[in-house]
Design a protein around this motif. Structure first.
Motif, PDB file in Angstrom:
ATOM      1  N   ARG B  14     -11.819  -4.441   3.856  1.00 22.12           N
ATOM      2  CA  ARG B  14     -12.014  -3.083   3.329  1.00 22.12           C
ATOM      3  C   ARG B  14     -10.818  -2.209   3.700  1.00 22.12           C
ATOM      4  O   ARG B  14     -10.332  -1.426   2.875  1.00 22.12           O
ATOM      5  N   GLU B  15     -10.344  -2.371   4.905  1.00 23.32           N
ATOM      6  CA  GLU B  15      -9.151  -1.610   5.318  1.00 23.32           C
ATOM      7  C   GLU B  15      -7.960  -1.919   4.410  1.00 23.32           C
ATOM      8  O   GLU B  15      -7.172  -1.037   4.114  1.00 23.32           O
ATOM      9  N   GLY B  16      -7.876  -3.182   4.007  1.00 27.81           N
ATOM     10  CA  GLY B  16      -6.775  -3.586   3.140  1.00 27.81           C
ATOM     11  C   GLY B  16      -6.997  -3.176   1.689  1.00 27.81           C
ATOM     12  O   GLY B  16      -6.183  -3.472   0.835  1.00 27.81           O
ATOM     13  N   GLY B  17      -8.112  -2.544   1.409  1.00 27.31           N
ATOM     14  CA  GLY B  17      -8.375  -2.073   0.061  1.00 27.31           C
ATOM     15  C   GLY B  17      -9.007  -3.121  -0.841  1.00 27.31           C
ATOM     16  O   GLY B  17      -9.123  -2.928  -2.049  1.00 27.31           O
ATOM     17  N   ALA B  18      -9.425  -4.239  -0.250  1.00 34.03           N
ATOM     18  CA  ALA B  18     -10.047  -5.284  -1.061  1.00 34.03           C
ATOM     19  C   ALA B  18     -11.558  -5.077  -1.096  1.00 34.03           C
ATOM     20  O   ALA B  18     -12.142  -4.506  -0.184  1.00 34.03           O
ATOM     21  N   VAL B  20     -15.520  -6.420  -1.219  1.00 30.25           N
ATOM     22  CA  VAL B  20     -16.255  -7.487  -0.544  1.00 30.25           C
ATOM     23  C   VAL B  20     -17.346  -7.988  -1.474  1.00 30.25           C
ATOM     24  O   VAL B  20     -18.313  -7.283  -1.742  1.00 30.25           O
ATOM     25  N   THR B  21     -17.123  -9.196  -1.954  1.00 32.05           N
ATOM     26  CA  THR B  21     -18.081  -9.790  -2.893  1.00 32.05           C
ATOM     27  C   THR B  21     -18.828 -10.918  -2.198  1.00 32.05           C
ATOM     28  O   THR B  21     -18.479 -11.332  -1.091  1.00 32.05           O
ATOM     29  N   THR B  22     -19.838 -11.400  -2.883  1.00 32.80           N
ATOM     30  CA  THR B  22     -20.622 -12.510  -2.340  1.00 32.80           C
ATOM     31  C   THR B  22     -19.723 -13.711  -2.067  1.00 32.80           C
ATOM     32  O   THR B  22     -19.746 -14.283  -0.977  1.00 32.80           O
ATOM     33  N   ALA B  23     -18.925 -14.066  -3.059  1.00 37.67           N
ATOM     34  CA  ALA B  23     -18.065 -15.237  -2.917  1.00 37.67           C
ATOM     35  C   ALA B  23     -17.100 -15.045  -1.750  1.00 37.67           C
ATOM     36  O   ALA B  23     -16.893 -15.954  -0.933  1.00 37.67           O
ATOM     37  N   ARG B  24     -16.544 -13.886  -1.655  1.00 32.20           N
ATOM     38  CA  ARG B  24     -15.538 -13.615  -0.627  1.00 32.20           C
ATOM     39  C   ARG B  24     -16.147 -13.668   0.767  1.00 32.20           C
ATOM     40  O   ARG B  24     -15.583 -14.235   1.693  1.00 32.20           O
ATOM     41  N   ARG B  25     -17.328 -13.072   0.876  1.00 35.49           N
ATOM     42  CA  ARG B  25     -18.012 -13.105   2.165  1.00 35.49           C
ATOM     43  C   ARG B  25     -18.360 -14.535   2.554  1.00 35.49           C
ATOM     44  O   ARG B  25     -18.253 -14.924   3.719  1.00 35.49           O
ATOM     45  N   LEU B  26     -18.734 -15.330   1.570  1.00 34.13           N
ATOM     46  CA  LEU B  26     -19.086 -16.720   1.852  1.00 34.13           C
ATOM     47  C   LEU B  26     -17.862 -17.516   2.296  1.00 34.13           C
ATOM     48  O   LEU B  26     -17.945 -18.333   3.217  1.00 34.13           O
ATOM     49  N   VAL B  27     -16.747 -17.285   1.652  1.00 35.87           N
ATOM     50  CA  VAL B  27     -15.525 -17.979   2.059  1.00 35.87           C
ATOM     51  C   VAL B  27     -15.232 -17.667   3.530  1.00 35.87           C
ATOM     52  O   VAL B  27     -14.951 -18.565   4.333  1.00 35.87           O
ATOM     53  N   LEU B  28     -15.340 -16.410   3.871  1.00 38.08           N
ATOM     54  CA  LEU B  28     -15.114 -16.021   5.273  1.00 38.08           C
ATOM     55  C   LEU B  28     -16.120 -16.691   6.197  1.00 38.08           C
ATOM     56  O   LEU B  28     -15.760 -17.205   7.264  1.00 38.08           O
TER      57      LEU B  28
END
Lengths: 148, 148
Positions: B14-18, B20-28
DNA sequence: TTAAATGCAAAGAATTTGCATAACA
DNA sequence: TGTTATGCAAATTCTTTGCATTTAA
């Protein structure tokens, strides 16, 4: 003064039971006389300047065979295609992540690390297949200076 | 005790301006909780166990974006696909050319080499992107013993 | 004269891209 | 509500493979 002449390498092929064809001799010639870190495609282009009908698959198959015979090695300097050189000229590579500059690593640069890896892990280093990345002097200086 | 929780990493996004989606959270999540050196395909499979519709291109694009934000890095351990891990866990790798075993390089193993490269060439080593190949203890022993 | 090498086309693996739709902020 | 991210298919890049033909030894 290249230690390996094409004829010496050809002899090495025959000893290994491989045949010596026009394409194969040309690949060797380009490796002996040509630029330092050619990709398969660059090799192909140079070979084709002399023998236009040589095919990419032939070059790849030759490089594979030459590698199997210990005449050639390939190295990955970064993303993108592999680069090839004579096994007798094997050396480590330092590649700048920022500008892509490729430095040949001095022979003994890996020495201490190799000793450490051997002593502590029993691991015998052969650090030629992949480049070690980092920042060249110019880019490192720029990174330090231009602090945002 | 992983220093980075998914929530900390999400905050970093979020700080980087991106977004946060389901897919992204799952990758993390998979990177935090999963195996050490997953390939994109392995990540995809694990992500899909929880969200079957996530596509390969989404995983690749997420990894690219996470890398751009400094959250993730990728490493090449050999031929074949890249492997991904959290940037906070970046470390060098030693990979056995013979059996494929992957060792995590102790933090200080590259130290002497880094100093040498800096002093002699001005080159700043960041030796995380490619593994350093060689022979693991077992294969080295075998190579020494079984002299043909 | 026979095993190895070649040319060609086609497949392969890993990753990237174009575009219309969906969903985070 | 306007980017940003996604799903999908198709393209790209580098390399390998199958097969009929040619060639070195």
């Amino acid at each position: 003064m290249p230690l390996n002449t094409v004829e010496e390498l050809v002899a090495q092929l025959r000893e290994g039971g491989a045949r010596v064809t026009t394409a194969r001799r040309l690949v060797l010639t380009v490796l002996v006389e040509g630029s330092q870190h050619p990709t398969a495609e660059e090799l192909l282009a140079t070979v084709r300047a002399r023998a236009p009908d040589v095919h990419a698959s032939t070059v790849y198959r030759n490089l594979e065979e030459l590698e199997r015979l210990g005449v050639v090695v390939h190295t990955h300097l970064g993303h993108g295609p592999a680069t090839y050189h004579l096994a007798s000229e094997a050396h480590g590579h330092l590649v700048c992540e920022s500008c892509g500059a490729t430095l040949e690593a001095p022979r003994d640069l890996f020495e201490d690390m190799a000793q450490g890896a051997k002593r502590r892990l029993g691991f015998v280093l052969r650090p030629y297949h992949f480049a070690v990345l980092g920042l060249c002097a110019a880019c490192a200086a720029r990174a330090t200076t231009a602090q945002p």
